[in-house]
Design a protein around this motif. Structure first.
Motif: not given
Length: 396
Positions: A209, A213, A219-221, A287, A307, A309-311, A321
């Protein structure tokens, strides 16, 4: 090669290419379609010969099943036992590059979103309506992501309040805070996948990812299907530990995102893991982690998934984003029919750094336009033959 010219020997204008065609045939008989295509491709493109180009396209049709990612999945580790122990949970993420968790998302939230999406798809004639609508039985040829017909549905789905609000579901947020940190929040970019059955050539290929992104590498999906989704239905697969090898080069692919990661020998040593997902299950991945969709071998039903994405606050993100997926609408247009203001422009109250977009990380190699054209032609032929074959069997 599957199709030979109908012309008498020499009449097809290929005499000058007999030697290379024989070499290509030797390679493909040995199963090395990559090498065969790589050998024939530049010669066919430069030749000006329609017949030689037909040979190249036919070789690509033949190569699709032979070059598919025929991987054997090992079971994903179920990390539910680590919930409540943030040290152990984060250590597992750091080691494997993913966390698979059962029964996290309330199924009624998933059912509501699936209800609204299938209503749109049925109205457009993509799927069967009526009592069986929620099963998402496909009625039309696949709509490739990014095509005009694809956007007929996506433009409506991307405006759904139930779609965007699912990223803020409290159970999901709690898991993300355990996995990342207390300030974890979802990026505004939310993604829905509308995967048709019996179109393995369009399955999302192995990729990371990060090139799409960028921003923080942390970054975590969070990927979740909107109903039970077995491996045979096209569930997500993860290349365990692949996040440790940095950003990988790209090549063109017909699947979602149109980009496939080029996997080095070191990365290929990582094992593929997967699972039969049940509604409510979720998989988180970093990511840099290589992942893919398994081919949807269900011959009738679409695979619907989302899905997010979180940060962490204080980390970097790119301008893209902060926009709706594909950026075809303003947020005001997206919000027009929402019933609540709770999640409108929520990110304006978050602390983040807007990072520069590095286009070099997202670029495809030279010649990708021709590559895309040839793959699309080959896919159209493969799909038509598959459908014709199915029709003949049914009539027989």
């Amino acid at each position: 090669m599957t199709i030979k010219s109908a012309c008498p020997d020499g009449a097809d204008g290929l005499d000058a290419y007999r030697e290379v065609l024989e070499q290509v045939e030797t390679l493909t008989k040995a199963g090395d379609y990559d090498a065969g295509i790589a050998l024939l491709q530049p010669i066919a493109r430069a030749s000006g010969s329609e017949e030689l180009m037909r040979r190249l396209i036919e070789l690509r049709v033949e190569a699709f099943p032979a070059m598919a990612d025929n991987i054997t999945l090992e079971p994903m580790y179920e990390a539910n036992e680590l919930l409540g122990n943030t040290t152990a949970l984060r250590a597992r993420m750091a080691s494997d590059g993913y966390l698979f968790l059962r029964n996290i998302v309330p199924t009624q939230r998933l059912e509501q979103l699936r209800h609204e999406i299938t209503e749109i798809l049925a109205e457009l004639g993509w799927i069967e309506g009526g009592r069986n609508r929620m099963s998402a039985k496909a009625l039309c040829r696949p709509r490739r992501e990014g095509s005009p017909k694809f956007f007929q549905a996506h433009d409506r789905i991307v405006k759904l309040e139930s779609f965007h609000s699912l990223a803020h579901e409290i159970n999901v947020i709690n898991v993300m805070r355990q996995a990342l940190g207390e300030s974890a929040f979802p990026q505004p970019l939310s993604i829905v996948r509308l995967i048709f059955p019996d179109s393995p050539e369009l399955a999302t290929p192995p990729h990371q990812d990060f090139p799409n992104n960028q921003g923080t590498p942390n970054l975590t999906a969070a990927w979740m299907p909107l109903a039970d989704c077995a491996v045979k239905d096209g569930s997500l697969a993860i290349m365990e530990g692949s996040h440790k090898y940095g950003v990988l080069p790209l090549t063109f692919h017909l699947g979602a995102g149109n980009r496939r990661a080029v996997l080095s020998k070191e990365v290929l040593k990582c094992r593929w893991v997967g699972a039969d997902f049940r509604a409510g299950d979720i998989v988180l991945f970093q990511s840099m982690t290589v992942h893919k969709a398994m081919e949807n071998h269900n011959l009738e039903h679409m695979r619907l998934s989302v899905d997010f994405r979180y940060q962490l606050e204080g980390e970097a993100l790119t301008e893209g984003c902060l926009q709706p997926h594909f950026n075809r609408f303003s947020w005001e247009e997206v919000y027009k029919d929402w019933t609540s203001d709770a999640f409108k422009y929520y990110w304006l109250n978050k602390d983040y750094v807007e990072a520069h977009w590095d286009k070099a990380l997202h670029e495809l190699p030279e010649g990708h336009v021709d590559e895309a054209y040839e793959q699309q032609l080959a896919y159209n032929i493969a799909l038509t033959r598959r459908k014709d074959c199915a029709t003949d069997k049914n009539e027989g």
